[in-house]
Structure formats: C-alpha cells, structure tokens
Write a protein that holds these residues in place. Structure first.
Motif, PDB file in Angstrom:
ATOM      1  N   UNK A  47       0.803  -1.214   0.000  1.00  9.61           N
ATOM      2  CA  UNK A  47       0.000   0.000   0.000  1.00  9.61           C
ATOM      3  C   UNK A  47       0.840   1.270   0.000  1.00  9.61           C
ATOM      4  N   UNK A  48       1.984   1.230   0.682  1.00  4.52           N
ATOM      5  CA  UNK A  48       2.850   2.401   0.706  1.00  4.52           C
ATOM      6  C   UNK A  48       3.452   2.700  -0.645  1.00  4.52           C
ATOM      7  N   UNK A  49       3.617   1.663  -1.478  1.00  5.91           N
ATOM      8  CA  UNK A  49       4.220   1.821  -2.798  1.00  5.91           C
ATOM      9  C   UNK A  49       3.188   2.233  -3.834  1.00  5.91           C
ATOM     10  N   UNK A 298      11.717   4.761  -7.453  1.00  6.96           N
ATOM     11  CA  UNK A 298      10.327   4.926  -7.869  1.00  6.96           C
ATOM     12  C   UNK A 298       9.841   6.357  -7.619  1.00  6.96           C
ATOM     13  N   UNK A 299      10.196   6.942  -6.469  1.00  7.75           N
ATOM     14  CA  UNK A 299       9.790   8.318  -6.154  1.00  7.75           C
ATOM     15  C   UNK A 299      10.390   9.307  -7.147  1.00  7.75           C
ATOM     16  N   UNK A 300      11.642   9.092  -7.527  1.00 10.39           N
ATOM     17  CA  UNK A 300      12.287   9.977  -8.501  1.00 10.39           C
ATOM     18  C   UNK A 300      11.608   9.866  -9.869  1.00 10.39           C
ATOM     19  N   UNK A 301      11.233   8.665 -10.245  1.00 15.41           N
ATOM     20  CA  UNK A 301      10.613   8.462 -11.554  1.00 15.41           C
ATOM     21  C   UNK A 301       9.237   9.123 -11.619  1.00 15.41           C
ATOM     22  N   UNK A 317       0.411   5.530  -9.331  1.00 18.03           N
ATOM     23  CA  UNK A 317       1.120   4.873 -10.433  1.00 18.03           C
ATOM     24  C   UNK A 317       0.213   4.709 -11.649  1.00 18.03           C
ATOM     25  N   UNK A 318      -1.030   4.398 -11.399  1.00 24.98           N
ATOM     26  CA  UNK A 318      -1.980   4.312 -12.509  1.00 24.98           C
ATOM     27  C   UNK A 318      -2.234   5.709 -13.087  1.00 24.98           C
ATOM     28  N   UNK A 336      -0.031  -5.421 -10.698  1.00 26.61           N
ATOM     29  CA  UNK A 336       1.043  -5.333  -9.709  1.00 26.61           C
ATOM     30  C   UNK A 336       0.519  -4.898  -8.349  1.00 26.61           C
ATOM     31  N   UNK A 337      -0.381  -3.911  -8.358  1.00 23.41           N
ATOM     32  CA  UNK A 337      -0.925  -3.410  -7.092  1.00 23.41           C
ATOM     33  C   UNK A 337      -1.736  -4.478  -6.371  1.00 23.41           C
ATOM     34  N   UNK A 338      -2.553  -5.188  -7.125  1.00 24.06           N
ATOM     35  CA  UNK A 338      -3.370  -6.250  -6.518  1.00 24.06           C
ATOM     36  C   UNK A 338      -2.476  -7.337  -5.927  1.00 24.06           C
TER      37      UNK A 338
END
Length: 558
Positions: A47-49, A298-301, A317-318, A336-338
């Motif tokens: 969830x944090x990601x 991921x945060x930088x992207x 992300x979506x 990926x999230x699921x």
C-alpha cells in the motif's frame, strides 16, 4: 497492587524454553533466509508503494526522496535492534516479547496493544487500497460493480457532506435502503480479508509458497514500471525540488513511514524459522535494503514524469501512466498493485495472531488465543479473531484515519525496541563468541561517548545554517505570543538527555541513533494522531488492569 509488579520482567532463558528452542512449540519450522526476506519484501512493498506514495509526493514534492532516506535510516537502525533481539530471544512475540525482556510487563503490554494498530488496523488500509486497484482491474475487463459495493460508508457520507466525489455521491444515491439505513460497504475489501484469513488459517507452508510467488511477480512489474517511466521523465518536474519547504517534506511522514511498515513482521515468524537466530536478522535487513532502493528510484521516476501537484490521488502509479497516455501500463500497474497488496495482507495477517499467541502464553490474553490447530499447526483462534478485527471496521471506517493511526503505533513500538536494546544487559565474552561461532547476529558495539555529542552539535549547527527557520518553528513568537511546537521541544530535550547519558554510560551508538531517528519521525505526527493513540492506549490499559495484570504468569501470589 504493587508498583514493582508492573515492571516485572521475563528472563530470556524462560522465553526461549517456552517457544524459541524448537522443542517447546508445535508450529511448523519451515522458513529459510530466502523465505523470510521474501516475507519482508511482501510486507513492505504494498500500500505504501502503490497508494501512500502519491500523498507523500504531493506533500513534499521531489524532495520526498529525502524523507524516504530518513525513514530508511531510522528503520535500518531499528532493524538492527530487532535483529539483536531476534538473535537473543527467537520467539514469535516481536517487539512485545523484546519489551518484556528489557522494560517489563506494563511496557510489553503497551507494545503488544500498539502492534494491533500496525498489523490488524494497518490491514484495513491495505484492504481498501487493494479494493480500489481490483475494481479498476475489473473495469478493464468491462466488469462493473455498483458504486455502493466499492466504497466504505464513511467516505460516501463525507462525499455527500462535501457535495463532491462522483463515486461517493453515486453510491449514496443508488444504495439500497434497509430499515432507514443505506447499504454501502466495500465488498472487494471484505472478500479479500476473508480469503487471506482462510489461507493463513490453513498453514505457514501454504502461505510461504503463495507469498514467494507474489514477490517475484510484483518485483518484476515494479522494475518494468521504473524502466518504462524513465523514458517519460522530464527533469523540469524536479524543479522546485522542495516546493513546500522542509515542513512539506515532513508532512508526508505518515505516508512514507507506512511504506516501511512490514520488515518487523518478519520477527513474528521466529518459531516457524529453521534457524531464527541466524536467519531472522538477515531476512529483515536484506528486505529493508532492497525495498529502500526501490522506493527512492520509484519516487524519482514518478515525480519526474508529472508535476508533484498531480500525485495526491489514491492510485498514483496508474494516474501517471493515464496522464501520459500509456494505457497498456494501466493494466500492468493494476495487476502489480493487486498482487503487492495481497502479499502485504498475508504477512500482516500472519503476524498479529502470533503476537496474540505469545501474549496468551504469558497470561496477558485469554488462553484460547494460544490454541494451536492440531492439523494445520497455526494459532487458529487468534487467526479468526484477527480476521474479524480487520473485517468489521471495513464497514464503518475510512483509509485516511487508518493510515495515520497505524504509523504512530508502529513508530512507538520502534522507539521501545531501540530503547530496549540500550537497556539489555551486556553479554559475557564467552556468550558473544558463542553467538559469532554459530553465525548469530550481534549489533557491533560502537561507543557513543564522544560520537553522539559531536553528532548533536554538528546537527544543531547545520540546522541553524541550512534551515534557519527550524528553531523559529519550535518557538513561534508571532502575534506577540509564544506558541510552542511541543513534540519538537520534547525531541530537543530528549537529544540533550541522551547526549548526557551517552557520555556518562558509554551507550551503544546504533540503537541510540535508532531511538533518536524514530523519535524525530514522531514529531511529524499531527495532534489528532496523538489524541487517537492516547484513546487507544487508555482502552488497552483498562483491559490490562482488568485481566492481564491478574492473570499474568509472573503474578506472584502472596
């Protein structure tokens, strides 16, 4: 009631005999270093990601990577403290058991009660996030669930009160009414909780295989997200780097720290590990390092792909790929999230029953909680209760409240674990050599006598030079009145006290840094967080004095 009884401690020898030596427990010992590392990754990347990272970026901008690094450092020091305890006390109680050894029974109970917030209540947030991504995935296949079955009641009610939020308004308008009450609940969140509870009830081996498979899938997809996203990065989006100042960065503490919650869940699996004193520490540290690298990149992207102002959504992300018109990635991200959040639900749902099992063995919880299923070798009753603790609030709470509630409880547990290592009695040279010869983890001792005072002085000077408004925020004299930032003031006083103690007591540097860094992160919590935490703590203490204090196996009958 004797005050001294509140601080009665359990010896490590007794605790190990009760469950940590492999001979006095009936759980299946099937987990290796790889399994424990994967369980850590499974718990951390979730969830944090896929959800909370959006709010963190919205608050701090690209500079949120600094907060990820700060949280990683705090968690790194804390992980080493957990590892030290796991090596000395290899049982399933996690921070609860560690507090029992170092601080005494009352603090052990407080931590055990706080861990309910981390594992059980934290899973409520994950279930909501899982539901959002799963619903999106169904929409891709043109399967539409009614809005009143995809949102919680409170969120729908808030949408009506604010007259905004299409999903909430539609849910409120179209929901069936029974006895004057609208039937609105998050059906996917309820179902996934039931399925995970059943899987955990069935056994550790089954859960391990399922978790490992999901970790492979989600790591592969996250790497794909980073690689594809890198082609859409515009470095202009990284300017300004800190749009809302350092206070904006710290405003994302709950969201960022929530991303790291999970590495400590590995310690609850001690009694199902083949060699817990060697493997648990490595599993925690390996998983933390891997996930930190993933978070920062991921945060930088994502902050490079779009402006940070567009990231304050529940599915960032979506959202970024939708804004860039990369529609095929929406499907990949949803899968990926699921997968990621399913694995988090699994690990947390495994952790909570094992803490209750250990508390029950100590007499602080009813005996039923330590009941082991004769066939599946799992804490069966505690697992069912955990499923209910997660499932019932899904019907009447919302994700924002749960997120803040979870983070403060976890940080509080981390503080006591680091402080507990400082209070552990030093082991003899023979015991140290014995641990090293068997590959058991031991925190390297670094004398903080001079190093920590120097770090405090250098830190104070650096803050004055680079963040000149920092101290003004602690003592605000605007409008002719002094307004004090109480959490920050307490933190500064703590730094002074620990500086003196480090000089006088030659404290170990690593757990001391863990204690200080976690306390600093606590200063970022809002007043409402502390109020709710106080209410939760009060309820727990009432239960302890009404039941646990009297039933404790350490209770000495005159």
């Amino acid at each position: 009631m004797s005050l001294s009884n509140l601080f009665r401690k359990k010896s490590t020898k007794v605790i190990v005999q009760e469950g940590g030596d492999g001979e006095h427990n009936s759980l299946n010992k099937v987990l290796t270093i790889k399994d424990l590392t994967f369980f850590g990754i499974a718990a951390i990347i979730g969830g944090g990601t896929f959800s909370a990272i959006g709010n963190a970026c919205y608050s701090g901008g690209p500079a949120v990577v600094l907060l990820y690094i700060m949280c990683a450092v705090a968690c790194g020091f804390t992980a080493m403290c957990y590892a030290e305890f796991a090596s000395r006390v290899p049982v399933s109680g996690s921070a609860y058991t560690y507090a029992y050894v170092s601080f005494g029974e009352i603090f052990a109970w407080i931590i055990g009660w706080a861990l309910i917030m981390e594992y059980s209540i934290g899973n409520i947030y994950i279930a909501f996030s899982w539901s959002g991504y799963f619903t999106n995935l169904l929409e891709i296949f043109h399967i539409h669930l009614p809005e009143w079955l995809t949102i919680n009641y409170k969120s729908a009610q808030d949408a009506v009160m604010a007259n905004k939020g299409d999903e909430g308004l539609l849910a409120w308008k179209n929901a069936p009414v029974l006895a004057g009450l609208r039937i609105i609940f998050d059906l996917p969140a309820v179902i996934i909780n039931l399925l995970i509870t059943y899987l955990v009830y069935r056994g550790t081996k089954e859960s391990k295989n399922f978790s490992n498979a999901m970790v492979y899938i989600k790591l592969a997809i996250i790497i794909l997200v980073i690689v594809v996203g890198a082609f859409y990065v515009d470095i202009d989006n990284w300017t300004p780097f800190m749009p809302n100042g350092f206070s904006g960065v710290m405003g994302g503490v709950s969201a960022v720290f929530f991303a790291y919650i999970g590495f400590d869940a590995v310690s609850t699996l001690a009694e199902e590990s083949k060699n817990p004193q060697r493997d648990l520490p490595k599993g925690m540290i390996y998983s933390l390092v891997i996930c930190t690298v993933v978070f920062i990149v991921l945060a930088l992207v994502i902050t490079g792909m779009v402006s940070y102002q567009l990231l304050g959504v529940s599915d960032p992300l979506a959202e970024i790929f939708a804004l860039k018109g990369v529609k095929w990635m929406l499907f990949i991200v949803s899968i990926a999230a699921v997968v990621a959040m399913t694995s988090v639900l699994l690990v947390f749902q495994m952790g909570q029953p094992r803490i209750w099992m250990t508390m029950s063995r100590d007499g602080l919880m009813p005996k039923k909680f330590s009941e082991i299923h004769p066939k599946y070798k799992t804490p069966s009753f505690a697992t069912i209760v955990t499923g209910l603790v997660v499932g019932i609030p899904i019907f009447f709470t919302d994700e924002n409240f749960v997120l803040d509630f979870t983070s403060i409880g976890t940080l509080f547990a981390f503080v006591l674990v680091c402080g507990g290592v400082l209070m552990l009695s030093p082991q003899s040279e023979a015991e140290t050599l014995e641990r090293q010869s068997k590959g058991k983890f031991k925190i390297p001792y670094i004398n903080s006598k001079y190093i920590f005072p120097m770090l405090v002085i250098v830190g104070g000077i650096s803050i004055e030079k680079f963040l000149p408004t920092f101290y003004l925020n602690v003592f605000d004299f605007s409008d002719g009145k002094m307004a004090t930032n109480l959490p920050m003031l307490i933190f500064l006083l703590l730094c002074i006290v620990m500086t003196v103690l480090s000089f006088l007591k030659n404290l170990s540097l690593i757990p001391l840094l863990g204690l200080i860094s976690c306390c600093y992160l606590l200063t970022g919590m809002a007043v409402s967080n502390w109020i709710w935490f106080g209410v939760w703590l009060f309820i727990g203490l009432v239960f302890y004095f009404c039941y646990g204090y009297k039933k404790s196996k350490l209770n000495i009958v005159a």
